[in-house]
Design a protein around this motif. Structure first.
Motif, PDB file in Angstrom:
ATOM      1  N   HIS A  85     -23.825  -5.884  -8.493  1.00  0.00           N
ATOM      2  CA  HIS A  85     -24.559  -4.632  -8.635  1.00  0.00           C
ATOM      3  C   HIS A  85     -25.901  -4.659  -7.895  1.00  0.00           C
ATOM      4  O   HIS A  85     -26.717  -3.744  -8.065  1.00  0.00           O
ATOM      5  N   GLY A  86     -26.138  -5.717  -7.120  1.00  0.00           N
ATOM      6  CA  GLY A  86     -27.363  -5.782  -6.327  1.00  0.00           C
ATOM      7  C   GLY A  86     -28.583  -6.249  -7.089  1.00  0.00           C
ATOM      8  O   GLY A  86     -29.715  -5.960  -6.686  1.00  0.00           O
ATOM      9  N   ILE A  87     -28.404  -6.995  -8.185  1.00  0.00           N
ATOM     10  CA  ILE A  87     -29.510  -7.466  -9.021  1.00  0.00           C
ATOM     11  C   ILE A  87     -29.619  -8.988  -8.937  1.00  0.00           C
ATOM     12  O   ILE A  87     -28.639  -9.708  -9.161  1.00  0.00           O
ATOM     13  N   ALA A 130     -28.402  -3.066 -14.282  1.00  0.00           N
ATOM     14  CA  ALA A 130     -28.605  -2.663 -12.891  1.00  0.00           C
ATOM     15  C   ALA A 130     -29.176  -1.254 -12.798  1.00  0.00           C
ATOM     16  O   ALA A 130     -30.141  -1.007 -12.051  1.00  0.00           O
ATOM     17  N   LEU A 131     -28.608  -0.323 -13.554  1.00  0.00           N
ATOM     18  CA  LEU A 131     -29.090   1.064 -13.476  1.00  0.00           C
ATOM     19  C   LEU A 131     -30.504   1.203 -14.021  1.00  0.00           C
ATOM     20  O   LEU A 131     -31.309   1.974 -13.502  1.00  0.00           O
ATOM     21  N   LEU A 166     -32.832  -1.308 -14.109  1.00  0.00           N
ATOM     22  CA  LEU A 166     -33.743  -1.993 -13.190  1.00  0.00           C
ATOM     23  C   LEU A 166     -33.966  -1.194 -11.909  1.00  0.00           C
ATOM     24  O   LEU A 166     -35.033  -1.270 -11.296  1.00  0.00           O
ATOM     25  N   LYS A 167     -32.973  -0.410 -11.503  1.00  0.00           N
ATOM     26  CA  LYS A 167     -33.117   0.421 -10.304  1.00  0.00           C
ATOM     27  C   LYS A 167     -33.804   1.750 -10.599  1.00  0.00           C
ATOM     28  O   LYS A 167     -34.038   2.543  -9.680  1.00  0.00           O
ATOM     29  N   VAL A 188     -32.587   4.261 -12.288  1.00  0.00           N
ATOM     30  CA  VAL A 188     -31.643   5.379 -12.355  1.00  0.00           C
ATOM     31  C   VAL A 188     -31.422   5.809 -13.805  1.00  0.00           C
ATOM     32  O   VAL A 188     -31.239   6.997 -14.093  1.00  0.00           O
ATOM     33  N   HIS A 226     -20.008   1.859  -9.525  1.00  0.00           N
ATOM     34  CA  HIS A 226     -20.517   3.227  -9.535  1.00  0.00           C
ATOM     35  C   HIS A 226     -19.743   4.061 -10.547  1.00  0.00           C
ATOM     36  O   HIS A 226     -18.687   3.665 -11.049  1.00  0.00           O
ATOM     37  N   GLN A 228     -29.920  10.964  -8.112  1.00  0.00           N
ATOM     38  CA  GLN A 228     -30.005   9.733  -7.297  1.00  0.00           C
ATOM     39  C   GLN A 228     -29.057   8.669  -7.838  1.00  0.00           C
ATOM     40  O   GLN A 228     -29.406   7.504  -8.006  1.00  0.00           O
ATOM     41  N   ASP A 277     -25.122   6.873  -7.710  1.00  0.00           N
ATOM     42  CA  ASP A 277     -23.917   6.606  -6.921  1.00  0.00           C
ATOM     43  C   ASP A 277     -22.713   7.120  -7.711  1.00  0.00           C
ATOM     44  O   ASP A 277     -22.307   6.529  -8.698  1.00  0.00           O
TER      45      ASP A 277
END
Length: 546
Positions: free
Chosen positions: A27-29, A341-342, A344-345, A347, A457, A481, A483
């Motif tokens: 998840h890009g974390i 992830a959501l 921390l980003k 979202v 997503h 914003q 995904d």
């Protein structure tokens, strides 16, 4: 002392902790994992991964590697009982064959299981699978540090401060994380420090897990078994197959109330005893290790305290007889990773993280109760598991759902529950809170499953007449914003469903849709296209994101 800053600190490098590192990277974390032991498990421990966990590893591209690791154990089926191996095989031969009605029922159950998932369970042991997970975690950029123990931690409103020590050279480090995950197993240091109470029956027995090397190929080839209940005057235990050739584990209870201690049963004791137990007096036996363990069934009352979460055995202790320990822990961290992830980003709001406990704690409770039902008073598997007909029970109804990893339905702020929904109905028919129904489709010439679509997503899966959902999804994704991908399932759709099976499988009209979360669970079901699909979809997503 220099302080390192990371988004997520993971304590514990077993199957759950390593999987958490991989899912977060997916998840890009970024994460940092610390494990007090010097390597992954050298003991087989768990012997398999259920269908739900294999779906998760399929998502990561690890399905083939894990199946390959478990290929030697895959033929091991069946439960034996007897005082020697020859007697156990003879007892099995005496068991009556299922009648035509039982066979028909068994075939129907097995066919139904194949219909609910794009994959199936795998028999890989943890000592073979954990190195695969470690390699994948490192490949994806996860910072994994073995021989590193957690000394202390404290949390405040903005994060968690932790002190760790390298056990190889004694150096200490200060870490600062926005969130921390305790996946440090039974007797979790994280759980103890948080003082979260347990529920459950607690300790059921004290046992030795004995890793045995004995070449039994000439005896078991063509008669591979999973578990053998040994009942003799001098011992009682359960022998588990590990590779169906020369590696086995023997679980034997001992009684501290009688003054018995693990050291009273050294390797030489078992090397002398096992040839007669096997009924093979000339068999060469080598004990490679003895691991004392406690058969406990208990669950933490909460899996979250502030910015700190619990997963795996740290959250729910079970016995191995239901095969749900590592499996449940891996599903725990998969549920948590996308939410972290959501948040921390930026979202989603932090309130989304509260749904981790409300969704996974009841699952932990159910798993603990099921595990207790499969465990006897001495901590070994119940004798009933080795009786004729037991396999039929394990393949049917609730037991089958639990063992496949699909036997639950979430109820939380991250699910829009339908009016009149039955909390006991776990059928994978598109109802919110359950895993998205499986249906084979064709995408760009490749065969894929609906289960494969929601990896990182939110996904909107519409029926053949769902064109209007696409424009709505595009606008809402931009506004939030987020995904969000939308697919129309139809003979001429984004995903080819030549027989228009999706509406029936999902419980929707041809213009309806399922909104699927990044963990593959249905968040919301629109039976048909609403008057204002964009507004409806946006309201739902805002609700889900906290």
């Amino acid at each position: 002392m220099i302080q390192e800053n990371i988004p997520v600190l993971i304590v514990g490098g077993g199957a759950a902790g390593l999987s958490a590192s991989i899912f977060l990277s997916h998840h890009g974390i970024r994460s940092l994992l610390v494990e007090r032991h010097s390597s992954t498990s050298i003991h087989p421990r768990g012997r398999g991964f259920n269908a739900r966990v294999m779906e998760l590893y399929r998502e990561l591209g690890l399905e083939g590697a894990i199946n390959e690791a478990g290929k030697d154990l895959q033929p091991a089926k069946g439960f034996l009982k007897g005082s020697t191996l020859a007697e156990a095989f003879a007892n099995a031969d005496k068991e009556p064959e299922p009648d035509s009605e039982q066979w028909a029922r068994l075939m129907a159950i097995m066919a139904a299981q194949k219909e609910i998932s794009p994959t199936s369970s795998s028999r890989g042991t943890q000592d073979l699978v954990e190195p695969i997970l470690l390699a994948e975690a490192s490949k994806r950029g996860g910072d994994v540090r073995f021989s590193t123990e957690l000394l202390s931690f404290e949390q405040d409103e903005t994060g968690v401060s932790a002190r760790v020590r390298n056990r190889s050279d004694g150096t200490e480090s200060q870490l600062r994380a926005q969130y921390m995950l305790g996946a440090d197993g039974a007797n979790s240091a994280v759980l103890r420090a948080l003082s979260i109470p347990y529920r459950g029956s607690g300790i059921l027995g004290h046992l030795l897990n004995i890793l045995v090397e004995a070449d039994l190929r000439s005896v078991v080839q063509g008669r591979e078994f999973s578990q053998w209940l040994i009942e003799r005057p001098e011992m009682k235990g359960v022998l588990l197959a590990i590779n169906n050739r020369n590696i086995w584990t023997l679980h034997v209870p001992y009684d501290p109330q009688k003054g018995e201690k693990p050291e009273d049963f050294p390797p030489e004791h078992w090397e002398a005893l096992l040839p007669s137990v096997l009924g093979l007096p000339r068999a060469e036996i080598k004990v490679k290790g003895i691991l004392p363990w406690t058969a406990s069934v208990r669950v933490a009352q909460s899996f979250q305290q502030g910015r700190i979460f619990l997963a795996g055995d740290a959250a729910h202790e079970v016995t191995p007889w239901g095969g749900l320990g590592a499996n449940t822990g891996i599903s725990d961290v998969h549920n948590l990773a996308w939410k972290l992830a959501l948040v921390l980003k930026g979202v989603a709001r932090p309130a989304l993280l509260d749904t981790y406990n409300s969704e996974r704690q009841p699952v932990g409770q159910a798993v603990v109760e099921f595990s207790h039902s499969q465990t006897g008073e001495d901590g070994l598997a119940t004798r009933e598991r080795f009786e004729p007909g037991a396999a039929m029970f394990m393949l049917s109804g609730f037991a089958s759902q639990m063992l496949s990893g699909h036997g639950y339905k979430y109820a939380s702020q991250a699910v829009v529950e339908e009016e009149g929904s039955d909390p006991e109905n776990h059928e994978l028919n598109g109802q919110p809170g359950t895993r998205v129904p499986h249906l084979w489709l064709t995408y760009q010439g490749e065969r894929t499953s609906t289960v494969d679509l929601a990896a990182t997503h939110f996904t909107l899966l519409t029926g053949p007449a769902g064109q209007d959902w696409h424009a709505a999804a595009e606008v809402v994704a931009a506004r939030l914003q987020l995904d969000l991908k939308a697919y129309r399932l139809a003979p001429d759709g984004d995903l080819c469903d030549p027989e228009k099976l999706w509406p029936g499988r999902a419980g929707i009209e041809e213009d309806g849709a399922l909104l699927v979360r990044p963990d593959g669970f249905v968040a919301w079901r629109a039976m048909r296209l609403p008057v204002k699909p964009q507004q409806e979809l946006e309201l739902v997503l805002k609700h889900l994101l906290g």
